[in-house]
Enzyme design. Structure first.
Site, mmCIF file in Angstrom:
data_model
loop_
_atom_site.group_PDB
_atom_site.id
_atom_site.type_symbol
_atom_site.label_atom_id
_atom_site.label_comp_id
_atom_site.label_asym_id
_atom_site.label_seq_id
_atom_site.Cartn_x
_atom_site.Cartn_y
_atom_site.Cartn_z
ATOM 1 N N HIS A 178 0.912 -1.142 0.148
ATOM 2 C CA HIS A 178 -0.020 0.063 0.024
ATOM 3 C C HIS A 178 1.028 1.158 -0.031
ATOM 4 O O HIS A 178 1.893 1.408 0.712
ATOM 5 C CB HIS A 178 -0.881 0.077 1.066
ATOM 6 C CG HIS A 178 -0.261 -0.325 2.536
ATOM 7 N ND1 HIS A 178 -0.041 -1.645 2.700
ATOM 8 C CD2 HIS A 178 0.009 0.698 3.638
ATOM 9 C CE1 HIS A 178 0.788 -1.641 3.981
ATOM 10 N NE2 HIS A 178 0.785 -0.054 4.693
ATOM 11 N N HIS A 180 0.996 5.139 1.094
ATOM 12 C CA HIS A 180 0.348 6.269 1.981
ATOM 13 C C HIS A 180 0.490 7.576 1.223
ATOM 14 O O HIS A 180 1.365 7.815 0.907
ATOM 15 C CB HIS A 180 1.120 6.350 3.402
ATOM 16 C CG HIS A 180 1.047 5.195 4.094
ATOM 17 N ND1 HIS A 180 0.419 5.233 4.996
ATOM 18 C CD2 HIS A 180 1.803 4.036 4.278
ATOM 19 C CE1 HIS A 180 0.259 3.931 5.983
ATOM 20 N NE2 HIS A 180 1.412 3.298 5.231
#
Ligand code: 5GP
Length: 192
Positions: A178, A180
Site C-alpha cells: 500500500h 500512503h
C-alpha cells in the site's frame, strides 16, 4: 484476538501521548511485563494493526523489535489481511478512488489532514514492495498514478508525500502493498 489483546493489556503498561499539533506523530511508552518472556502472547497482541503501529512509533526496545520481526514473519505467510475485507467491502471504508485494479481509501488512523491508502485489488504476491518482480511493473505504475489522482481529488496536488513502509524495520503493519498518500499540512524532513 480480542481476548489476546485484553490479556496483554493487563500485562503491559501502555501510554500514548498524541502530539498532532507539533509533529503529527504519536509517541508511546511501552513497559514490558516482568518475569519470563511472554513472547507468544506478544506475537498475538501484535497482530492488531494499530497496536503494532503504536509500538513502532515508540523508541523500540530489543523486545519490541523482535516482536515486530516475528509479526512480519507471520503476516508474510500469504494469509489474508484486513485490506482483503476492505476490498470485498466486508468492512466499511471511505473510498476516495477506485478502478478495476486499484482501490484508494482513507486511513483509519490518519497522520495528516489527508491520509489515503492506495492498494492493488489483487495482491498477487505483493505483500510488500520488496517482493516486487518484473511482472509487477504495470500495477506499480498504476498505483503511483492512482496516488496522483488521489492527490488531485483531495486538493493537495501542490504538495503531498507518498510513503511505502517496507518490512518490520520500516514498521510495516499490513502485509498487502500500500502507498500512503499524505498531505494537507507542512511535511518535515527527514521523516521519522
Ligand atoms: P503500514 O503500517 O503497513 O505502513 O500501514 C498500514 C495502515 O493501514 C496504517 O496506517 C493503518 O492505520 C491502516 N489501517 C489498518 N487497519 C485499517 C482499517 O481497518 N481501515 C483503514 N481504513 N485503515 C486501516
Amino acid at each position: 484476538m480480542i481476548s489476546a489483546q485484553k490479556s496483554m493489556a493487563a500485562l503491559i503498561s501502555f501510554s500514548l501521548l498524541r502530539n498532532y499539533a507539533t509533529t503529527g506523530s504519536i509517541v508511546a511508552s511501552v513497559r514490558a511485563p516482568p518475569g519470563p518472556s511472554s513472547y507468544p502472547s506478544f506475537i498475538n497482541f501484535l497482530t492488531a494493526n494499530h497496536s503494532r503501529r503504536y509500538l513502532c512509533r515508540a523508541s523500540a526496545t530489543d523486545d519490541e523489535e523482535a516482536a515486530a520481526k516475528a509479526a512480519a514473519i507471520i503476516a508474510d505467510s500469504g494469509a489474508p489481511t484486513i485490506f482483503d475485507k476492505i476490498i470485498a467491502k466486508e468492512i466499511p471504508s471511505t473510498i476516495v478512488y477506485e478502478d478495476d485494479k486499484v482501490l484508494a481509501f482513507k486511513d483509519i488512523d490518519p497522520q495528516a489532514p489527508v491520509h489515503v491508502l492506495v492498494i492493488p485489488k489483487f495482491r498477487d504476491g505483493l505483500t510488500q514492495l520488496g517482493e516486487a518482480e518484473p511482472r509487477h511493473g504495470e500495477i506499480l505504475g498504476q498505483l503511483l498514478y492512482a496516488a496522483r489522482i488521489v492527490a488531485q481529488k483531495e486538493g493537495i496536488l501542490d504538495g503531498f508525500r507518498v510513503v511505502i513502509n517496507n518490512g518490520p524495520t520500516a514498521c510495516q503493519s499490513v502485509y498487502h502493498l500500500h502507498l500512503h498518500v499524505l498531505g494537507g499540512r507542512q511535511m518535515k524532513w527527514p521523516p521519522g
